[in-house]
Scaffold this motif. Structure first.
Motif, PDB file in Angstrom:
ATOM      1  N   CYS A 289      -0.887  -1.637   5.510  1.00 35.89           N
ATOM      2  CA  CYS A 289      -0.934  -3.117   5.039  1.00 35.89           C
ATOM      3  C   CYS A 289      -0.277  -4.238   5.997  1.00 35.89           C
ATOM      4  O   CYS A 289      -0.676  -5.458   5.779  1.00 35.89           O
ATOM      5  CB  CYS A 289      -1.190  -3.343   3.616  1.00 35.89           C
TER       6      CYS A 289
ATOM      7  N   CYS B 193       6.985   2.648   5.396  1.00 35.42           N
ATOM      8  CA  CYS B 193       6.467   3.524   4.354  1.00 35.42           C
ATOM      9  C   CYS B 193       6.044   4.354   4.034  1.00 35.42           C
ATOM     10  O   CYS B 193       6.680   5.678   4.169  1.00 35.42           O
ATOM     11  CB  CYS B 193       5.347   2.456   3.658  1.00 35.42           C
TER      12      CYS B 193
ATOM     13  N   CYS C 230       5.578  -3.668   5.000  1.00 39.75           N
ATOM     14  CA  CYS C 230       6.663  -3.756   4.716  1.00 39.75           C
ATOM     15  C   CYS C 230       7.778  -3.384   6.109  1.00 39.75           C
ATOM     16  O   CYS C 230       9.052  -3.151   6.557  1.00 39.75           O
ATOM     17  CB  CYS C 230       6.639  -2.158   4.326  1.00 39.75           C
TER      18      CYS C 230
ATOM     19  N   CYS D 246       1.031  -0.847   0.188  1.00 38.35           N
ATOM     20  CA  CYS D 246       0.556  -0.376   0.440  1.00 38.35           C
ATOM     21  C   CYS D 246       0.919   1.709  -0.478  1.00 38.35           C
ATOM     22  O   CYS D 246       0.592   1.679  -0.731  1.00 38.35           O
ATOM     23  CB  CYS D 246      -0.724  -0.048   1.086  1.00 38.35           C
TER      24      CYS D 246
HETATM   25 FE1  FES Z   1       1.438  -1.422   3.487  1.00 36.18          FE
HETATM   26 FE2  FES Z   1       3.822  -0.744   4.248  1.00 36.18          FE
HETATM   27  S1  FES Z   1       3.723  -0.928   1.888  1.00 36.18           S
HETATM   28  S2  FES Z   1       2.249  -0.536   5.528  1.00 36.18           S
END
Ligand code: FES
Length: 327
Positions: free
Chosen positions: A281, A314, A284, A276
């Protein structure tokens, strides 16, 4: 017959996703549609538990996360519900205006960052579309004969999804509170006493989560679990650059104010999976060895934030001059 272009098929086949068919689309409230997804061959789907979400990759290539809100014991379909968000980035508008039964979508997951921990009693509190992850929790509590109640608020009755389903199945265990009829949720009445063995699960907009946290006062931290819709929108703790050491790679990078930690560590050559890139999500998730993260995600619970041993790079940043990551 629906004809799917090769380009469209490629866009929804991102790493880690399977291709599912939209089996049904239904308006379940003003501004909310539900989708039923299944494999094109009707085969079995991966199992999931209450609180799980999937990544939905739309035919235009955009990816969004939605809570599963169907029956976890139905191994052949997933159900999600999508709120139209006029100020969003277009994913919900695509689902509402363009996605149709028969279309193919990519689906990643399911993943669960909002698991239902064992308890003697549950208090579920939903605001608006926040009802979606709580529906399977309610169902599980009812099936396992654990004491529970649901407080469900929304702007008006017409905007509140799944009211009929809830009323038919659970009657007065569900307290439905449309704001135009009954005002704001009376959280203090529900939460002013802590009964040992009770856990509170809340999903909704940020002001509701903050109000629930206030009403829970000094309840033990593990007894309140919340799920936010969107990542933190407050300013970062630190506006100046900071250093991130990638301990296993033996590299240190500087993260400027206009760069995410994820971008910086990737530029330094570290391989971190993401989906995301909005902190919703959990893909990462990265272990933190030293330093204090400025958590700006919507995934980690309060006790995970306080532990400070992992972060979502992220969106999350650093409170101090330096972070050390296990990368
Ligand atoms: Fe989704 Fe970091 S890529 S929380």
């Amino acid at each position: 017959m629906v004809v799917h272009s090769l380009a469209q098929s490629r866009r929804i086949q991102t790493a880690g996703t399977v291709t599912l068919t939209v089996r049904a689309k239904e308006v379940v409230a003003d501004g909310v549609v539900s989708l039923v997804l299944a494999r094109p061959d009707d085969g079995r789907l991966p199992d999931w538990t209450p609180g799980s979400h999937i990544d939905l990759v739309l035919p235009d290539g955009t990816s969004r996360q939605y809570s599963l809100c169907g029956d976890r014991w139905d191994a052949h379909t997933y159900r999600i519900a999508v709120l139209r968000e006029p100020a969003g980035r277009g994913g919900s508008a695509y689902v509402h205006d363009r996605l149709a039964p028969g279309d193919l979508v990519g689906v990643g997951g399911p993943r669960n960052h909002f698991t239902l921990a064992p308890a003697e009693r549950y208090v579920f509190i939903a605001g608006g579309i926040g009802i979606t992850p709580l529906l399977p929790m309610v169902r599980q509590a009812a099936q396992t004969d654990i004491d529970w109640r649901l407080l469900y608020g929304g702007r008006t009755r017409a905007t509140m999804a799944f009211l009929d389903e809830l009323s038919a199945a659970y009657g007065d265990r569900v307290d439905i509170v449309p704001q135009d009829e009954r005002g704001l949720l009376d959280l203090d009445a529900w939460l002013n006493r802590h009964f040992p063995g009770t856990k509170v699960y809340c999903c909704g907009p940020a002001p509701l989560l903050a109000a629930v946290a206030r009403s829970c006062g000094d309840w033990p931290a593990h007894d309140l679990r919340t799920e936010r819709f969107t990542a933190a929108d407050s300013a970062p703790v630190r506006q100046t650059p900071f250093e991130v050491e990638l301990r296993r790679s033996r590299v240190t990078v500087t993260v400027s104010a206009d760069t995410s930690v994820l971008q910086a560590v990737r530029q330094a050559g570290a391989d971190v999976l993401s989906s995301c890139e909005q902190g919703t999500c959990g893909t990462c998730l990265t272990p933190v060895l030293d330093g204090t993260p400025d958590h700006r995600d919507s995934v980690l619970g309060d006790h995970e934030r306080a532990a400070g041993d992992c972060m979502l790079p992220c969106v999350s940043r650093s409170c101090g001059d330096r972070l050390v990551l296990d990368l």
